[in-house]
Scaffold this motif. Structure first.
Motif, PDB file in Angstrom:
ATOM      1  N   GLY A 123      80.752  -9.477  24.952  1.00 45.39           N
ATOM      2  CA  GLY A 123      80.488 -10.871  24.571  1.00 45.39           C
ATOM      3  C   GLY A 123      79.363 -10.996  23.565  1.00 45.39           C
ATOM      4  O   GLY A 123      79.446 -11.779  22.611  1.00 45.39           O
TER       5      GLY A 123
ATOM      6  N   SER B  43      80.606  -9.756  20.274  1.00 48.19           N
ATOM      7  CA  SER B  43      81.548 -10.697  19.666  1.00 48.19           C
ATOM      8  C   SER B  43      80.845 -11.963  19.186  1.00 48.19           C
ATOM      9  O   SER B  43      81.280 -12.589  18.224  1.00 48.19           O
ATOM     10  N   SER B  44      79.729 -12.332  19.830  1.00 41.58           N
ATOM     11  CA  SER B  44      79.012 -13.526  19.363  1.00 41.58           C
ATOM     12  C   SER B  44      78.438 -13.308  17.967  1.00 41.58           C
ATOM     13  O   SER B  44      78.469 -14.209  17.133  1.00 41.58           O
TER      14      SER B  44
ATOM     15  N   ASN C  48      86.435 -17.745  16.319  1.00 42.51           N
ATOM     16  CA  ASN C  48      86.247 -17.648  17.766  1.00 42.51           C
ATOM     17  C   ASN C  48      87.555 -17.257  18.446  1.00 42.51           C
ATOM     18  O   ASN C  48      87.554 -16.427  19.358  1.00 42.51           O
TER      19      ASN C  48
ATOM     20  N   THR D 215      87.985 -13.888  20.453  1.00 35.74           N
ATOM     21  CA  THR D 215      88.294 -14.044  21.874  1.00 35.74           C
ATOM     22  C   THR D 215      89.446 -13.136  22.270  1.00 35.74           C
ATOM     23  O   THR D 215      89.399 -12.472  23.308  1.00 35.74           O
TER      24      THR D 215
ATOM     25  N   THR E  17      83.642 -22.628  25.177  1.00 37.40           N
ATOM     26  CA  THR E  17      82.760 -22.321  24.036  1.00 37.40           C
ATOM     27  C   THR E  17      83.032 -23.248  22.861  1.00 37.40           C
ATOM     28  O   THR E  17      82.093 -23.691  22.186  1.00 37.40           O
TER      29      THR E  17
ATOM     30  N   GLN F 235      73.669 -19.746  18.320  1.00 36.17           N
ATOM     31  CA  GLN F 235      73.777 -18.586  19.211  1.00 36.17           C
ATOM     32  C   GLN F 235      73.360 -18.946  20.634  1.00 36.17           C
ATOM     33  O   GLN F 235      74.003 -18.520  21.599  1.00 36.17           O
TER      34      GLN F 235
ATOM     35  N   TYR G 237      76.196 -21.085  22.085  1.00 32.45           N
ATOM     36  CA  TYR G 237      77.391 -20.257  22.274  1.00 32.45           C
ATOM     37  C   TYR G 237      77.207 -19.286  23.441  1.00 32.45           C
ATOM     38  O   TYR G 237      78.086 -19.157  24.303  1.00 32.45           O
ATOM     39  N   LEU G 238      76.071 -18.612  23.485  1.00 31.47           N
ATOM     40  CA  LEU G 238      75.840 -17.646  24.553  1.00 31.47           C
ATOM     41  C   LEU G 238      75.678 -18.323  25.906  1.00 31.47           C
ATOM     42  O   LEU G 238      76.109 -17.775  26.933  1.00 31.47           O
TER      43      LEU G 238
ATOM     44  N   SER H  60      79.159 -19.240  26.933  1.00 36.31           N
ATOM     45  CA  SER H  60      79.848 -17.997  27.279  1.00 36.31           C
ATOM     46  C   SER H  60      79.381 -17.469  28.630  1.00 36.31           C
ATOM     47  O   SER H  60      80.184 -16.946  29.413  1.00 36.31           O
TER      48      SER H  60
END
Length: 174
Positions: free
Chosen positions: A29, A32-33, A49, A53, A94, A114, A117-118, A121
């Motif tokens: 993850g 990928s972020s 995304n 994903t 997300t 970030q 998003y994190l 996630s």
């Protein structure tokens, strides 16, 4: 049968599985972020995304099958499909978080993006862990079916032994 028992004994506990999930899934993850941020500079963020994903779900499902949940081998197509369902839900979470950020902040910086998003996630990841552990890589399903099959005849035998067989007793019981 000896192999099944050794695999059953090798299944990690919830804490160990969660630690492995965080390490494997979190590592994928996190990578990928950063990839989403880089890819989003070339294509729309939602498409970046979606692409990441799919790729990260395939990779993470394999890692979870082999290491996290102690399945001892590759993930089956059925497990990939079930995992994809939970990943689709995570994708919605997300995307919703990022769209909400863009509605609240006109030009969010990379660090804020970030962080949002994190965080989204991470929350989705906790839900995915539960789904993967309890549904996708559940080891007790086959044991539960076997237990039910062996318990039912035992219960039926006990019920037959305790049930009255005398016709007069049966009429009174009815």
């Amino acid at each position: 049968m000896g192999t099944a028992r050794s695999q059953q004994q090798a299944a990690p506990g919830a804490f160990t599985a969660f630690a492995r999930f965080v390490l494997c899934g979190g590592g994928v993850g996190l990578a990928s972020s950063f990839a989403v941020a880089a890819l989003a500079s070339w294509i729309p963020w939602v498409l970046a995304n979606a692409l990441l994903t799919v790729v990260s779900t395939l990779l993470a499902t394999e890692l979870h099958a082999r290491f996290t949940f102690g399945a001892g081998g590759r993930a089956t197509w059925h497990q990939h499909a079930q995992s994809a369902g939970s990943a689709a839900a995570a994708y919605v979470v997300t995307c919703t978080a990022m769209l909400a950020l863009r509605q609240l902040v006109a030009a969010p910086g990379a660090v804020l993006e970030q962080l949002v998003y994190l965080s989204a996630s991470g929350l989705a990841g906790i839900a995915r862990f539960a789904v993967l552990r309890l549904v996708v890589f559940a080891r007790n399903r086959s044991q539960a079916v076997a237990t039910v099959r062996t318990v039912r005849p035992l219960n039926a035998a006990v019920a037959r032994a305790s049930a009255p067989t005398d016709p007069a007793a049966l009429c009174r019981a009815a």
